[in-house]
Design a protein around this motif. Structure first.
Motif, PDB file in Angstrom:
ATOM      1  N   ARG A   2      15.884-104.897 -56.750  1.00 53.06           N
ATOM      2  CA  ARG A   2      14.567-105.144 -56.212  1.00 53.06           C
ATOM      3  C   ARG A   2      14.109-106.563 -56.522  1.00 53.06           C
ATOM      4  NH1 ARG A   2       8.621-102.647 -57.606  1.00 53.06           N
ATOM      5  NH2 ARG A   2       7.741-103.030 -55.544  1.00 53.06           N
ATOM      6  N   ALA A   3      14.438-107.062 -57.714  1.00 52.10           N
ATOM      7  CA  ALA A   3      14.049-108.425 -58.071  1.00 52.10           C
ATOM      8  C   ALA A   3      14.634-109.428 -57.101  1.00 52.10           C
ATOM      9  CB  ALA A   3      14.492-108.736 -59.497  1.00 52.10           C
ATOM     10  N   SER A   4      15.899-109.230 -56.737  1.00 52.91           N
ATOM     11  CA  SER A   4      16.544-110.117 -55.768  1.00 52.91           C
ATOM     12  C   SER A   4      15.841-110.041 -54.423  1.00 52.91           C
ATOM     13  CB  SER A   4      18.021-109.737 -55.631  1.00 52.91           C
ATOM     14  OG  SER A   4      18.636-110.508 -54.619  1.00 52.91           O
ATOM     15  N   ARG A   5      15.418-108.837 -54.030  1.00 52.12           N
ATOM     16  CA  ARG A   5      14.747-108.682 -52.739  1.00 52.12           C
ATOM     17  C   ARG A   5      13.381-109.356 -52.742  1.00 52.12           C
ATOM     18  NH1 ARG A   5      14.974-103.524 -52.531  1.00 52.12           N
ATOM     19  NH2 ARG A   5      12.792-103.041 -52.972  1.00 52.12           N
ATOM     20  N   LEU A   6      12.657-109.245 -53.873  1.00 52.90           N
ATOM     21  CA  LEU A   6      11.356-109.903 -53.967  1.00 52.90           C
ATOM     22  C   LEU A   6      11.492-111.416 -53.830  1.00 52.90           C
ATOM     23  CD1 LEU A   6       9.722-107.872 -56.893  1.00 52.90           C
ATOM     24  CD2 LEU A   6       9.242-107.677 -54.443  1.00 52.90           C
ATOM     25  N   VAL A   7      12.529-111.968 -54.459  1.00 54.01           N
ATOM     26  CA  VAL A   7      12.776-113.402 -54.337  1.00 54.01           C
ATOM     27  C   VAL A   7      13.095-113.754 -52.884  1.00 54.01           C
ATOM     28  CG1 VAL A   7      14.365-115.260 -54.954  1.00 54.01           C
ATOM     29  CG2 VAL A   7      13.518-113.714 -56.720  1.00 54.01           C
ATOM     30  N   SER A   8      13.888-112.915 -52.222  1.00 49.21           N
ATOM     31  CA  SER A   8      14.256-113.171 -50.827  1.00 49.21           C
ATOM     32  C   SER A   8      13.025-113.162 -49.931  1.00 49.21           C
ATOM     33  CB  SER A   8      15.267-112.119 -50.349  1.00 49.21           C
ATOM     34  OG  SER A   8      16.468-112.220 -51.073  1.00 49.21           O
ATOM     35  N   ILE A   9      12.113-112.215 -50.163  1.00 49.63           N
ATOM     36  CA  ILE A   9      10.879-112.166 -49.367  1.00 49.63           C
ATOM     37  C   ILE A   9      10.081-113.449 -49.557  1.00 49.63           C
ATOM     38  CG2 ILE A   9       8.634-111.023 -49.148  1.00 49.63           C
ATOM     39  CD1 ILE A   9      10.040-108.400 -49.811  1.00 49.63           C
ATOM     40  N   LEU A  10       9.962-113.885 -50.801  1.00 48.40           N
ATOM     41  CA  LEU A  10       9.207-115.103 -51.100  1.00 48.40           C
ATOM     42  C   LEU A  10       9.817-116.315 -50.404  1.00 48.40           C
ATOM     43  CD1 LEU A  10       6.910-116.421 -52.625  1.00 48.40           C
ATOM     44  CD2 LEU A  10       8.356-116.485 -54.664  1.00 48.40           C
ATOM     45  N   LEU A  11      11.130-116.433 -50.449  1.00 45.36           N
ATOM     46  CA  LEU A  11      11.793-117.583 -49.815  1.00 45.36           C
ATOM     47  C   LEU A  11      11.692-117.508 -48.294  1.00 45.36           C
ATOM     48  CD1 LEU A  11      14.974-117.831 -52.081  1.00 45.36           C
ATOM     49  CD2 LEU A  11      12.943-119.278 -52.117  1.00 45.36           C
ATOM     50  N   LEU A  12      11.756-116.300 -47.729  1.00 49.31           N
ATOM     51  CA  LEU A  12      11.603-116.155 -46.283  1.00 49.31           C
ATOM     52  C   LEU A  12      10.201-116.560 -45.840  1.00 49.31           C
ATOM     53  CD1 LEU A  12      13.486-112.763 -45.712  1.00 49.31           C
ATOM     54  CD2 LEU A  12      14.123-114.983 -44.753  1.00 49.31           C
ATOM     55  N   LEU A  13       9.205-116.205 -46.627  1.00 56.06           N
ATOM     56  CA  LEU A  13       7.832-116.591 -46.288  1.00 56.06           C
ATOM     57  C   LEU A  13       7.635-118.094 -46.425  1.00 56.06           C
ATOM     58  CD1 LEU A  13       5.769-113.690 -47.934  1.00 56.06           C
ATOM     59  CD2 LEU A  13       6.261-114.047 -45.501  1.00 56.06           C
ATOM     60  N   GLN A  14       8.330-118.720 -47.374  1.00 55.83           N
ATOM     61  CA  GLN A  14       8.232-120.179 -47.506  1.00 55.83           C
ATOM     62  C   GLN A  14       8.902-120.883 -46.330  1.00 55.83           C
ATOM     63  OE1 GLN A  14       8.015-120.945 -52.346  1.00 55.83           O
ATOM     64  NE2 GLN A  14       9.768-121.620 -51.175  1.00 55.83           N
ATOM     65  N   ALA A  15       9.953-120.268 -45.788  1.00 55.48           N
ATOM     66  CA  ALA A  15      10.699-120.916 -44.703  1.00 55.48           C
ATOM     67  C   ALA A  15       9.941-120.864 -43.390  1.00 55.48           C
ATOM     68  CB  ALA A  15      12.068-120.248 -44.544  1.00 55.48           C
ATOM     69  N   ARG A  16       9.289-119.720 -43.117  1.00 57.34           N
ATOM     70  CA  ARG A  16       8.552-119.606 -41.848  1.00 57.34           C
ATOM     71  C   ARG A  16       7.472-118.544 -41.996  1.00 57.34           C
ATOM     72  NH1 ARG A  16       8.529-116.388 -37.541  1.00 57.34           N
ATOM     73  NH2 ARG A  16      10.406-115.222 -38.090  1.00 57.34           N
ATOM     74  N   GLN A  17       6.301-118.840 -41.458  1.00 58.77           N
ATOM     75  CA  GLN A  17       5.200-117.893 -41.517  1.00 58.77           C
ATOM     76  C   GLN A  17       4.550-117.791 -40.141  1.00 58.77           C
ATOM     77  OE1 GLN A  17       2.782-118.038 -45.241  1.00 58.77           O
ATOM     78  NE2 GLN A  17       3.727-120.057 -45.508  1.00 58.77           N
ATOM     79  N   ILE A  35       9.027-102.721 -47.733  1.00 57.51           N
ATOM     80  CA  ILE A  35       8.424-104.058 -47.684  1.00 57.51           C
ATOM     81  C   ILE A  35       6.969-104.000 -48.111  1.00 57.51           C
ATOM     82  CG2 ILE A  35       7.776-105.976 -46.170  1.00 57.51           C
ATOM     83  CD1 ILE A  35      10.748-105.856 -46.807  1.00 57.51           C
ATOM     84  N   TYR A  36       6.234-102.959 -47.665  1.00 61.53           N
ATOM     85  CA  TYR A  36       4.832-102.834 -48.075  1.00 61.53           C
ATOM     86  C   TYR A  36       4.718-102.783 -49.596  1.00 61.53           C
ATOM     87  CZ  TYR A  36       4.176-101.478 -43.168  1.00 61.53           C
ATOM     88  OH  TYR A  36       4.172-101.448 -41.803  1.00 61.53           O
ATOM     89  N   ARG A  37       5.594-101.991 -50.219  1.00 63.61           N
ATOM     90  CA  ARG A  37       5.555-101.876 -51.677  1.00 63.61           C
ATOM     91  C   ARG A  37       5.926-103.205 -52.344  1.00 63.61           C
ATOM     92  NH1 ARG A  37       7.946 -96.563 -50.727  1.00 63.61           N
ATOM     93  NH2 ARG A  37      10.012 -97.478 -51.101  1.00 63.61           N
ATOM     94  N   ASP A  38       6.920-103.903 -51.750  1.00 60.11           N
ATOM     95  CA  ASP A  38       7.333-105.181 -52.331  1.00 60.11           C
ATOM     96  C   ASP A  38       6.216-106.221 -52.237  1.00 60.11           C
ATOM     97  OD1 ASP A  38       9.775-104.150 -52.967  1.00 60.11           O
ATOM     98  OD2 ASP A  38      10.830-105.009 -51.239  1.00 60.11           O
TER      99      ASP A  38
END
Length: 326
Positions: A2-17, A35-38
């Motif tokens: 889950r920690a890896s997934r949270l980091v991935s979500i953060l980086l995806l949001l930084q790349a494009r919003q 995703i909602y929980r993350d």
């Protein structure tokens, strides 16, 4: 996990919003509910993430927020230095820039990841050129690549095989491809995509005119289609061969992949142990040169014209060697 997934979500949001829950779920191969929980977990951890409703809505980060976290695993850090980019970048005139970027990336990695990445760089090296061939001189490659980046038309003076052997064209450059040590320009002219070998571009001049790219153009897909079409055009016929067992074993080393594949698919073992195969061939002159590589390991059965040409070539060789020994 889950920690890896949270980091991935953060980086995806930084790349494009913004990014919707469905988009994030598809990319990370989880359900939207996950995703909602993350997102809730990120918000609870102090990450300024918020959701916007509506057709164009989705999850966003507060403007200006950036994280210094790379999110790289050990394997990902090692893989960065297996891309082969420094060698290719040198041809594009970007060698110093890539080297500087690499140094900055290494400096930004944690000490443990830095040591692993540096170890890969010391143990693996990419040499894209073919055996027994020097890399081609491509003095126009930097100009061509600039035109690709800037989406500007470029005037090229190009040497061709067909007459007239030199032609001047204004083209819209879409990309460059490095294949077996050779650079190729993929460009659009008169509404059609064409491929030019960069080493045969004598002059290249950037024009002030820009152009709009075809939105759904896929460079990788185009290149594969080009290779398939190239093979179908140059393989103008078929030949029936008999190969010795040793010839069959060595064929992948002595012939190109299309011939080796065809031989493997069509091979029939005959009574004497030799294998009868049907393979694609180019025009007769080139086919003779290709088949001479097989030497006594192969016999041309058909077509008769190709068999006769090969016999003539072998007779000429035998005569030449006989003259030398007398």
């Amino acid at each position: 996990m889950r920690a890896s997934r949270l980091v991935s979500i953060l980086l995806l949001l930084q790349a494009r919003q913004p990014r919707t829950a469905d988009d994030l779920a598809a990319r990370l191969e989880v359900t939207p509910r996950t995703i909602y929980r993350d997102i809730e977990a990120l918000s609870a951890a102090g990450i300024p993430v918020y959701g916007e409703p509506g057709h164009d809505g989705g999850y966003r980060l507060v403007d200006g927020y950036r994280t210094q976290l790379t999110g790289l695993t050990r394997q990902e850090a090692e893989a960065l230095f297996l891309t082969g980019l420094p060698a290719a970048a040198s041809g594009l005139g970007l060698g110093p820039v890539v080297a500087t970027t690499e140094r900055k990336l290494l400096a930004a990695l944690p000490a443990e990841l830095r040591s692993h990445a540096d170890r890969v760089r010391q143990r693996f090296h990419l040499d894209a050129a073919s055996w027994y061939h020097d890399a081609e001189a491509t003095p126009q490659l930097p100009t061509v690549s600039d035109a690709v980046w800037q989406q500007r038309r470029v005037r090229i003076r190009y040497q061709r095989w067909a007459a007239p052997h030199e032609a001047t064209r204004v083209v819209e450059p879409y990309g460059v491809v490095l294949k077996a040590g050779h650079w190729y320009l993929v460009a659009r002219r008169s509404g059609e995509f064409r491929t030019y070998r960069v080493a045969r571009i004598v002059e290249a001049a950037l024009l002030d005119e820009t152009f709009d790219r075809v939105e759904d153009f896929d460079l990788g897909g185009y290149w594969q289609d080009y290779l398939d079409d190239f093979d179908s055009r140059r393989h103008r016929g078929e030949a029936v061969l008999r190969l010795s067992p040793e010839g069959m074993r060595l064929l992948p080393q002595l012939a190109e992949p299309a011939i080796a594949r065809a031989a493997l698919e069509s091979g029939i073992v005959e009574a004497d142990g030799w294998i009868r195969v049907v393979v694609p061939v180019e025009h007769p002159e080139q086919a003779v040169h290709d088949l001479l590589r097989l030497g006594p390991l192969a016999e041309v059965v058909a077509p008769q014209g190709l068999r006769d040409r090969l016999a003539e070539a072998l007779t000429s060789m035998l005569r030449r060697y006989a003259e030398v020994s007398e």
